[in-house]
Write a protein that holds these residues in place. Structure first.
Motif, PDB file in Angstrom:
ATOM      1  N   SER A 157       0.825  -1.200   0.000  1.00  0.00           N
ATOM      2  CA  SER A 157       0.000   0.000   0.000  1.00  0.00           C
ATOM      3  C   SER A 157       0.865   1.258   0.000  1.00  0.00           C
ATOM      4  CB  SER A 157      -0.929   0.003   1.211  1.00  0.00           C
ATOM      5  OG  SER A 157      -0.181  -0.058   2.411  1.00  0.00           O
TER       6      SER A 157
ATOM      7  N   GLU B 280       2.193   1.550  -3.426  1.00  0.00           N
ATOM      8  CA  GLU B 280       1.108   1.976  -4.312  1.00  0.00           C
ATOM      9  C   GLU B 280       0.901   3.476  -4.235  1.00  0.00           C
ATOM     10  OE1 GLU B 280      -2.321   1.340  -6.948  1.00  0.00           O
ATOM     11  OE2 GLU B 280      -0.298   0.575  -6.640  1.00  0.00           O
TER      12      GLU B 280
ATOM     13  N   SER C 214       0.306  -1.349 -11.136  1.00  0.00           N
ATOM     14  CA  SER C 214      -0.536  -1.149  -9.961  1.00  0.00           C
ATOM     15  C   SER C 214      -0.298  -2.260  -8.940  1.00  0.00           C
ATOM     16  CB  SER C 214      -2.016  -1.123 -10.353  1.00  0.00           C
ATOM     17  OG  SER C 214      -2.458  -2.426 -10.685  1.00  0.00           O
ATOM     18  N   GLU C 215      -0.669  -1.987  -7.710  1.00  0.00           N
ATOM     19  CA  GLU C 215      -0.525  -2.952  -6.621  1.00  0.00           C
ATOM     20  C   GLU C 215      -1.256  -4.254  -6.920  1.00  0.00           C
ATOM     21  OE1 GLU C 215      -1.168  -2.618  -1.843  1.00  0.00           O
ATOM     22  OE2 GLU C 215      -2.787  -1.885  -3.096  1.00  0.00           O
ATOM     23  N   ARG C 216      -2.499  -4.138  -7.381  1.00  0.00           N
ATOM     24  CA  ARG C 216      -3.300  -5.350  -7.626  1.00  0.00           C
ATOM     25  C   ARG C 216      -2.744  -6.159  -8.792  1.00  0.00           C
ATOM     26  NH1 ARG C 216      -8.931  -2.095  -6.993  1.00  0.00           N
ATOM     27  NH2 ARG C 216      -8.000  -1.067  -8.784  1.00  0.00           N
TER      28      ARG C 216
ATOM     29  N   ALA D  26       0.395  -8.023  -7.612  1.00  0.00           N
ATOM     30  CA  ALA D  26       0.058  -9.185  -6.785  1.00  0.00           C
ATOM     31  C   ALA D  26      -0.448 -10.337  -7.645  1.00  0.00           C
ATOM     32  CB  ALA D  26      -0.993  -8.796  -5.749  1.00  0.00           C
ATOM     33  N   PHE D  27      -1.238 -10.017  -8.667  1.00  0.00           N
ATOM     34  CA  PHE D  27      -1.728 -11.063  -9.565  1.00  0.00           C
ATOM     35  C   PHE D  27      -0.572 -11.697 -10.329  1.00  0.00           C
ATOM     36  CE2 PHE D  27      -3.251 -12.435 -13.766  1.00  0.00           C
ATOM     37  CZ  PHE D  27      -4.205 -13.363 -13.379  1.00  0.00           C
TER      38      PHE D  27
ATOM     39  N   ALA E   7       5.753  -7.312  -4.602  1.00  0.00           N
ATOM     40  CA  ALA E   7       4.670  -8.293  -4.703  1.00  0.00           C
ATOM     41  C   ALA E   7       5.209  -9.709  -4.618  1.00  0.00           C
ATOM     42  CB  ALA E   7       3.897  -8.086  -6.005  1.00  0.00           C
TER      43      ALA E   7
ATOM     44  N   ASP F 273      -7.837  -4.502 -13.653  1.00  0.00           N
ATOM     45  CA  ASP F 273      -6.894  -5.024 -12.673  1.00  0.00           C
ATOM     46  C   ASP F 273      -7.497  -5.244 -11.287  1.00  0.00           C
ATOM     47  OD1 ASP F 273      -7.135  -2.399 -11.877  1.00  0.00           O
ATOM     48  OD2 ASP F 273      -4.983  -2.017 -11.718  1.00  0.00           O
ATOM     49  N   THR F 274      -8.823  -5.172 -11.175  1.00  0.00           N
ATOM     50  CA  THR F 274      -9.453  -5.636  -9.934  1.00  0.00           C
ATOM     51  C   THR F 274      -9.582  -7.151  -9.934  1.00  0.00           C
ATOM     52  OG1 THR F 274     -11.730  -5.499 -10.779  1.00  0.00           O
ATOM     53  CG2 THR F 274     -10.798  -3.496  -9.776  1.00  0.00           C
TER      54      THR F 274
END
Length: 494
Positions: A3, A6, A30-32, A35-36, A63, A256-257
């Motif tokens: 976070s 980010e 992006s952060e998400r 992580a993916f 990540a 990216d959600t």
């Protein structure tokens, strides 16, 4: 941890000038999304030697390390090489990675140098470079920028057998080249490498040195890098160095959600067709085969049909002195995509920003085609346009008694040895190309807004007789709806 990273990413995305982003080819992850990407690696063990090329502020490395620290990997230790050329980001990268070094099982080596030159020197065994380090893992969001054929980067890449036209593909190829056998590479890159002649050497390199394990496609062009206003269609790909090629996992999400993540597995024969000399990489988004794949009737090449397709030969800025806004003495029609619509041909168009005519003389003659029936396809679509392939019929009656026509470079042109097609064949080609099935099939390997003549040449078509029959039907109708076009194709090829 992420976070805080980010927040830095959002700050840089908002406050970095667009010109600087473009000059560096720099767009932050992006952060998400990071992580993916980290989640796509298989669970590892032993020691991990990680590469992050174009590390930025360290989002991707963080990540990966977060997954490790939370038990997602079983590594005893992780050693990271993080390459970042932009000096303004180094202190932020140092801060991000420093928080993982407290327990002594993590070592980071931040290298503020050109990744391409450093990698080539290492791979070629230069006396002034460290020995090649083979990485077990690589995670990257490489820069996106074209590289000139005579540039220092291009010349360096050729020393290690890599021929490519963009920094992003160069970074991925070098990551593969420096991966240990079984090494895992996860990268987010534009989809433009999947087709087209310019990326053919890159596709060959990747397919010869690695197996494709996973591809993730974002259904919206505008949302993957929305904070940077990037509209290039992007894909996340996982490769395995020297792995045996097997089925490929393909996942999709709107953005990216990853809230609507859908995953399917496909045999490799649906990803790279065995009989495709160009080795286009298809990204099927459904396990079901569409009408083009299922039909045994759609199996003919343009060569089988006696038809050729070419890019419109008139490059307007090179023939500027011969162009005219409106037709007049000594001119012939010059056709742009704007002259064509689903309802027919409109020429000339008063007030159009582009010229409507070109002088016919000794300097322009070789670029002109005899008047006749042709099928044309727009080379470019807008970023979020519903259809990629938009075909129209050139009706010679729209141009009076003009003996020849000029086709501008933004059109692809179907012809018979630089002459017109039979009327019914031209109409049949346009109807076929305008079907939903063709558009959907085309999007499986074409990830950008351009429709190249090579793409159209490598597609499969119905027989000449079927196309003529389709054209004869279309000529008896008025303006066709999409439902009529799709239903008629289905009935003809069953």
């Amino acid at each position: 941890m992420l976070s805080a990273v980010e927040q830095k990413r959002l700050f840089f995305s908002k406050n970095t000038e667009a010109a600087r982003k473009s000059a560096l080819g720099q767009f932050f992850t992006s952060e998400r999304m990071a992580a993916f990407m980290a989640s796509l690696f298989p669970k590892g063990e032993g020691s991990c030697y990680l590469l992050d090329a174009g590390a930025g502020i360290g989002t991707l490395s963080a990540a990966f390390l977060n997954r490790w620290k939370s038990g997602g990997f079983c590594f005893r230790r992780v050693a990271l090489d993080a390459f970042e050329f932009d000096p303004s980001l180094i202190q932020h990268l140092v801060h991000t990675l420093g928080k993982y070094a407290r327990e002594g099982d993590f070592i980071s080596n931040i290298r503020q140098e050109d990744f391409i030159h450093a990698s080539v020197e290492s791979l070629t065994g230069s006396l002034f470079s460290p020995p090649v380090k083979y990485y077990t893992h690589a995670i990257l969001n490489p820069p996106y920028k074209k590289i000139n054929s005579r540039s220092a980067h291009r010349l360096a890449l050729r020393r290690v057998g890599i021929e490519t036209v963009n920094l992003y593909s160069a970074f991925v190829a070098l990551a593969v080249a420096q991966a240990a056998p079984g090494g895992q590479i996860v990268a987010i890159i534009p989809r433009s490498f999947c087709n087209g002649p310019y990326y053919r050497p890159f596709r060959d390199f990747i397919l010869e040195h690695a197996a494709i394990r996973h591809m993730h496609l974002f259904e919206s062009r505008s949302k993957a890098f929305k904070d940077d206003d990037v509209l290039q269609e992007n894909i996340i790909i996982r490769l395995e160095r020297d792995g045996p090629q097997g089925p490929v996992t393909v996942s999709t999400s709107t953005d990216d959600t990853f809230a609507d993540l859908v995953t399917h597995e496909h045999p490799f024969e649906r990803i790279v067709f065995p009989d495709d000399p160009e080795r286009f990489i298809h990204v099927p988004t459904s396990p079901e085969k569409n009408a083009i794949e299922l039909s045994e009737a759609i199996r003919f090449t343009l060569a089988d049909l006696g038809i050729k397709v070419s890019t419109g030969p008139v490059v307007d800025f090179r023939l500027k002195e011969h162009l005219r806004n409106m037709p007049g003495a000594g001119t012939v029609p010059l056709l742009y995509p704007a002259h064509f619509s689903r309802t027919g041909t409109t020429w000339p168009i008063e007030g159009m920003k582009k010229p409507n005519a070109i002088m016919r003389n000794a300097e322009t003659e070789k670029w002109l085609y005899p008047s006749g029936f042709y099928c044309v396809v727009r080379r470019f679509s807008s970023k979020e346009e519903k259809r990629r392939i938009v075909a129209s019929v050139v009706e010679p009656s729209a141009f009076g008694d003009a003996p020849v026509l000029g086709f501008e470079n933004h059109l692809n042109l179907f012809h018979e040895n630089k002459r017109g097609l039979p009327e019914a064949l031209a109409h049949g080609l346009a109807v076929f190309l305008n079907t939903t099935a063709v558009d959907e099939n085309f999007r499986r390997f074409n990830g950008h807004t351009q429709v190249n003549a090579t793409d159209l040449k490598l597609m499969k078509y119905p027989s000449r007789e079927t196309l003529i029959k389709l054209g004869e039907w279309a000529m008896q109708q008025g303006t066709l709806t999409q439902e009529q076009i799709d239903a008629t194709l289905g009935s003809l090829i069953e």
